[in-house]
Write an enzyme that holds these catalytic residues in place. Structure first.
Site, mmCIF file in Angstrom:
data_model
loop_
_atom_site.group_PDB
_atom_site.id
_atom_site.type_symbol
_atom_site.label_atom_id
_atom_site.label_comp_id
_atom_site.label_asym_id
_atom_site.label_seq_id
_atom_site.Cartn_x
_atom_site.Cartn_y
_atom_site.Cartn_z
ATOM 1 N N HIS A 1 -4.060 -8.184 -3.316
ATOM 2 C CA HIS A 1 -4.037 -7.078 -2.368
ATOM 3 C C HIS A 1 -4.479 -7.491 -0.957
ATOM 4 O O HIS A 1 -3.810 -7.212 0.024
ATOM 5 C CB HIS A 1 -4.923 -5.928 -2.843
ATOM 6 C CG HIS A 1 -5.028 -4.836 -1.829
ATOM 7 N ND1 HIS A 1 -3.995 -3.959 -1.577
ATOM 8 C CD2 HIS A 1 -6.012 -4.495 -0.971
ATOM 9 C CE1 HIS A 1 -4.339 -3.135 -0.613
ATOM 10 N NE2 HIS A 1 -5.559 -3.434 -0.221
ATOM 11 N N ARG B 1 -13.997 -5.484 8.729
ATOM 12 C CA ARG B 1 -13.952 -4.707 7.498
ATOM 13 C C ARG B 1 -15.342 -4.552 6.887
ATOM 14 O O ARG B 1 -15.595 -3.652 6.119
ATOM 15 C CB ARG B 1 -13.075 -5.426 6.470
ATOM 16 C CG ARG B 1 -11.676 -5.693 6.923
ATOM 17 C CD ARG B 1 -10.766 -4.621 6.444
ATOM 18 N NE ARG B 1 -9.384 -5.041 6.545
ATOM 19 C CZ ARG B 1 -8.365 -4.275 6.244
ATOM 20 N NH1 ARG B 1 -8.567 -3.062 5.815
ATOM 21 N NH2 ARG B 1 -7.143 -4.737 6.364
ATOM 22 N N HIS C 1 -1.009 4.509 -0.563
ATOM 23 C CA HIS C 1 -2.001 5.470 -0.070
ATOM 24 C C HIS C 1 -1.570 6.907 -0.264
ATOM 25 O O HIS C 1 -1.560 7.703 0.683
ATOM 26 C CB HIS C 1 -2.310 5.201 1.409
ATOM 27 C CG HIS C 1 -3.248 4.056 1.604
ATOM 28 N ND1 HIS C 1 -4.508 4.037 1.060
ATOM 29 C CD2 HIS C 1 -3.109 2.887 2.271
ATOM 30 C CE1 HIS C 1 -5.101 2.899 1.375
ATOM 31 N NE2 HIS C 1 -4.281 2.176 2.110
ATOM 32 N N ASP D 1 0.820 -1.216 0.000
ATOM 33 C CA ASP D 1 0.000 0.000 0.000
ATOM 34 C C ASP D 1 0.854 1.267 0.000
ATOM 35 O O ASP D 1 1.818 1.364 0.745
ATOM 36 C CB ASP D 1 -0.855 0.056 1.283
ATOM 37 C CG ASP D 1 -1.890 -1.042 1.342
ATOM 38 O OD1 ASP D 1 -2.910 -0.843 2.028
ATOM 39 O OD2 ASP D 1 -1.678 -2.113 0.732
ATOM 40 N N ASP E 1 -5.988 7.444 -1.826
ATOM 41 C CA ASP E 1 -6.752 7.683 -0.591
ATOM 42 C C ASP E 1 -5.836 7.905 0.602
ATOM 43 O O ASP E 1 -4.757 7.320 0.694
ATOM 44 C CB ASP E 1 -7.718 6.538 -0.247
ATOM 45 C CG ASP E 1 -8.988 6.591 -1.075
ATOM 46 O OD1 ASP E 1 -9.609 5.531 -1.259
ATOM 47 O OD2 ASP E 1 -9.343 7.690 -1.530
ATOM 48 N N ARG E 2 -6.294 8.722 1.514
ATOM 49 C CA ARG E 2 -5.622 9.047 2.773
ATOM 50 C C ARG E 2 -4.444 10.001 2.607
ATOM 51 O O ARG E 2 -4.396 11.037 3.251
ATOM 52 C CB ARG E 2 -5.178 7.802 3.546
ATOM 53 C CG ARG E 2 -6.319 6.867 3.888
ATOM 54 C CD ARG E 2 -5.839 5.783 4.825
ATOM 55 N NE ARG E 2 -6.828 4.742 4.983
ATOM 56 C CZ ARG E 2 -7.856 4.793 5.806
ATOM 57 N NH1 ARG E 2 -8.041 5.839 6.568
ATOM 58 N NH2 ARG E 2 -8.722 3.789 5.884
ATOM 59 N N ASN F 1 -8.449 -2.539 -2.611
ATOM 60 C CA ASN F 1 -9.831 -2.189 -2.266
ATOM 61 C C ASN F 1 -10.075 -0.679 -2.324
ATOM 62 O O ASN F 1 -11.222 -0.235 -2.418
ATOM 63 C CB ASN F 1 -10.230 -2.757 -0.905
ATOM 64 C CG ASN F 1 -9.392 -2.200 0.216
ATOM 65 O OD1 ASN F 1 -8.168 -2.218 0.164
ATOM 66 N ND2 ASN F 1 -10.036 -1.707 1.270
ATOM 67 N N HIS F 2 -9.004 0.102 -2.311
ATOM 68 C CA HIS F 2 -9.188 1.545 -2.424
ATOM 69 C C HIS F 2 -9.223 2.044 -3.864
ATOM 70 O O HIS F 2 -9.438 3.230 -4.107
ATOM 71 C CB HIS F 2 -8.109 2.296 -1.629
ATOM 72 C CG HIS F 2 -8.434 2.416 -0.180
ATOM 73 N ND1 HIS F 2 -9.017 3.536 0.355
ATOM 74 C CD2 HIS F 2 -8.304 1.534 0.837
ATOM 75 C CE1 HIS F 2 -9.209 3.351 1.660
ATOM 76 N NE2 HIS F 2 -8.780 2.142 1.975
#
Lengths: 140, 630
Positions: free
Chosen positions: B277, B350, B166, B164, B196-197, B225-226
């Site tokens: 992932h 989740r 992000h 990840d 994201d983030r 998933n993002h």
């Protein structure tokens, strides 16, 4: 006020038994930890079952077996090491004491202690200030 | 004297070890808090976004005409807009002479990727035209790729696998610096969650796609998933794009969604190492997975073929079993987490995917002749972690993910012998090295703030829980207090350990439960707003903000009262918040500060930001207080 044995968090990565006992408000010596571990360990696996741990730990807490160190006693201990009563310790001296006397520190523990306690500008350890700063801790 | 020295040393050592143990506990529960809130937030998202969609099959057309549905459904529903399939989507956009950012020429060459690297290091933004063109080309390329990419180490040196990112550009640049840029000698697999983030998601993903176009044989991207429009709405990517690209933001987002849905979902190295992932489930079947038309299957854990429900219907349309099977394959791959217990169970934390045990891993690896599963999806303190007897590796490449100093990032290198080697790093924003104490304290402060906000925004439910117990027993014990918190918040946190940070004790040892909420207050006095409504607004403030931004077509910062009313009605219907129209009208009127029929929603959102009363005091104690989840 007796602290209750709270629910131990189930983590995926194992946690040291000493860490748990310390964080429950106890101050065992290394010898105390060895004795405790011997009582609860699963053979020689290095692992401890929660079922075995809980009753032994509860007993320790109820008997107050490893009572905390009062702050003024701690201050006195530093003053003993600070022979000339300068109000501070040199990193080399503290290292000598910590790694050669008593329940000696590993190199890793020593390095971390120096990083945490040494005043970076003066390269000295002002223990009086540290005791105040580092013992601010919520009661269990 | 000697005896005294030894006693003194023992005392100091004991005290210090105890101090370090406390620090370790604080670090661990801080971590727990961050993770729990992160995953719980992802679950909340499910409820909110389902309620804000517009159904294609609605019978209540009148409602739709009051709001601009086209742009919302276009954004939220990944239906291909034919216009975006043509080159005209970017061709017609002129890049002015005055533009000083990077200029690209297609097909891309090494000088283009170098230009991008240099430009992003200098904080420059890529022009919308190039973004669209790059996405358009990426989409064309990805359409030709299968769901599962097969790589071989015999043609290359070592393959580098990253987890990840992000939106952390600094981490990506650090990896490129340490390990080398993507090339024939340095092939890469990036295992999802690029956006994201973090604040530089656009830059991160532009670089990854640019290298993909430049070296399609040496650069490989798995979907995370993002890489999903619903997650992007909540976790910052949508907002980042809209902020950076005011004019073309919507087209860019639309094209991103197309590209994301076309990303491959798995990579296999030498037929032995599987890279996905999230993870696997007991239903995972790689052969079936390779037959799915991946771009038609949403990666969202909760979306079936019709993405959204009509605001007034409560029954979702039934989906045929085949589609559901396909959807589950993808969702499991993107969302699952490994656990130590055997078996496969629903991933309740989740809200999607599974928890899979070592037996599930063993079975899948055997079934397909594999020897290792590499996945990402979970932040790990050292950047990587092994489990299931070494058969599963988690790799995470965003250092300092929760907080400055919270964790390292890492990447894996594998060569022909297929033995993974780990490389760790940590991006450092401060030149002064923080002590462990300072880092733990900063992270803890941040986590506790976020946790307190959770308590505050669930105040009514918590209070009614506490009051029930108080009514019957005259006090609330620590255990009971903890039970109420867990039943309302469902964060699975060590509440008793955290109690000293969250609530005071009465002299008799019972909990003064009102003290949980004492040091927080709303941004503006909300006397005219019912508590129920206020809390909901606090809780979903970020989501509401995003929806407002989408509705605000001309970027004026204002929406009409009618638009506000309609949006709010949709929200409240699905959130089960019992608010009548009059309450909403009153709220709208009270927020219409200018009394001109329009609402400045920035001001509105400010009102529903949780303010920590002790902020100044905390700042002095902890040094750094940046609300991560605000």
């Amino acid at each position: 006020m007796m602290p209750l044995v709270h629910r131990l968090i189930f983590w995926e990565t194992p946690v040291e038994i000493g860490t748990i006992i310390y964080s429950l408000g106890c101050f065992p010596t290394q010898a105390d930890l060895h004795d405790f571990t011997a009582e609860v360990e699963e053979g020689h696996t290095g692992y401890i079952h929660l079922d075995k741990f809980l009753p032994v730990m509860t007993k320790v807490l109820l008997e107050n077996k490893y009572p905390p160190i009062p702050e003024d006693l701690l201050l006195q201990a530093f003053e003993v090491l600070d022979k000339e009563k300068k109000g501070y310790l040199e990193p080399e001296d503290l290292t000598k004491y910590m790694t050669q006397e008593g329940d000696v520190f590993t190199q890793e523990e020593m390095d971390e202690m120096l990083t945490a306690l040494v005043d970076h500008e003066k390269n000295l350890i002002y223990y009086k200030d540290l005791i105040n700063l580092l013992t601010i801790d919520p009661d269990m | 004297m000697l005896n005294c020295t030894m006693k003194a040393a023992v005392l100091i050592q004991r005290w210090y070890r105890r101090y370090m143990a406390r620090l370790e506990m604080r670090r661990r529960y801080t971590w727990n808090i961050f993770q729990s809130i992160e995953y719980a937030g992802e679950q909340d998202q499910l409820q909110v976004t389902l309620s804000t969609g517009f159904s294609v099959k609605t019978q209540n057309v009148t409602h739709l005409t009051l709001c601009p549905p086209d742009l919302i459904s276009q954004l939220l529903d990944p239906v291909v807009d034919p216009w975006l399939d043509k080159e005209t989507c970017y061709n017609l956009i002129a890049v002015p002479e005055s533009y000083t950012g990077p200029r690209l020429s297609f097909p891309l060459s090494v000088s283009d990727t170098n230009t991008l690297l240099g430009a992003f290091k200098e904080q420059q933004t890529l022009h919308a035209r190039y973004v669209l063109q790059l996405l358009y080309e990426t989409k064309k390329l990805l359409k030709q790729m299968p769901n599962i990419i097969h790589l071989s180490t015999s043609y290359t040196k070592e393959i580098t696998i990253c987890g990840d990112l992000h939106g952390r550009l600094d981490d990506l640049l650090l990896i490129f610096y340490k390990n080398g840029l993507p090339s024939a000698e340095t092939p890469y697999v990036f295992n999802g969650d690029f956006v994201d983030r973090g604040k530089k998601s656009v830059e991160v993903v532009m670089l990854l796609f640019a290298y993909l176009l430049l070296y399609p044989d040496y650069m490989h991207l798995n979907r995370g998933n993002h890489e999903d429009h619903i997650m992007n709405l909540r976790y910052g990517f949508t907002k980042e794009v809209m902020l950076k690209y005011k004019t073309h933001g919507r087209e860019i987002l639309q094209l991103f969604q197309d590209v994301f849905s076309l990303l491959p979902v798995a990579t296999v190295i030498d037929g032995k190492i599987l890279i996905v992932h999230g993870g696997i489930s007991d239903q995972t079947d790689l052969d079936f997975l390779s037959t799915i038309e991946r771009h038609k299957v949403s990666g969202s854990k909760h979306v079936l073929q019709v993405p959204f429900l009509d605001s007034l219907s409560s029954v979702p349309p039934p989906s045929p079993p085949q589609h559901e099977r396909e959807w589950k394959q993808i969702v499991d791959i993107l969302w699952s987490d490994p656990k130590t217990q055997e078996g496969c169970s629903a991933n309740t934390f989740r809200g999607g995917g599974c928890y899979f045990g070592p037996d599930i891993t063993q079975r899948l690896l055997l079934q397909h002749g594999l020897q290792l599963l590499i996945r990402s999806h979970e932040c790990k303190q050292e950047g990587y972690e092994l489990c299931h007897g070494g058969q599963v590796i988690t790799i995470f490449s965003a250092s300092n993910y929760y907080e400055e100093g919270s964790n390292r990032g890492a990447y894996i290198k594998v060569g022909r012998e297929l033995v993974p080697r780990f490389y760790q790093y940590q991006v450092s924003r401060t030149t002064r090295k923080l002590t462990l104490t300072q880092r733990v304290r900063a992270a803890e402060g941040s986590a506790l703030r976020a946790l307190k906000e959770k308590l505050f925004t669930h105040r009514s439910e918590l209070m009614s829980g506490f009051q029930q117990i108080y009514f019957f027993s005259g006090c609330v014990s620590v255990s009971e207090w903890a039970q109420v918190l867990e039943s309302v918040l469902r964060l699975d946190l060590p509440w008793r350990t955290l109690r000293p940070h969250l609530a005071c004790l009465a002299p008799d040892g019972s909990v003064e439960y009102q003290s949980c909420f004492e040091d927080m207050e709303p941004g503006i006095p909300l006397s005219q707003v019912t508590p129920n409504l206020a809390e909901t607004l606090f809780r979903y403030r970020t989501d509401i903000g995003i929806i407002f931004n989408i509705i605000d077509k001309d970027h004026s910062g204002l929406i009409s009262i009618e638009e506000f009313r309609h949006t709010w009605r949709l929200f409240s219907a699905h959130l089960g918040v019992d608010i009548d129209d009059r309450a909403i009208d009153d709220l709208a009127r009270s927020i219409d500060f200018n009394k001109d029929g329009s609402i400045d929603f920035t001001e509105f959102l400010e009102a529903f930001r949780v303010v920590h009363k002790l902020d100044n005091k905390d700042q002095q104690l902890n040094g750094k207080m940046d609300g991560k989840f605000s």
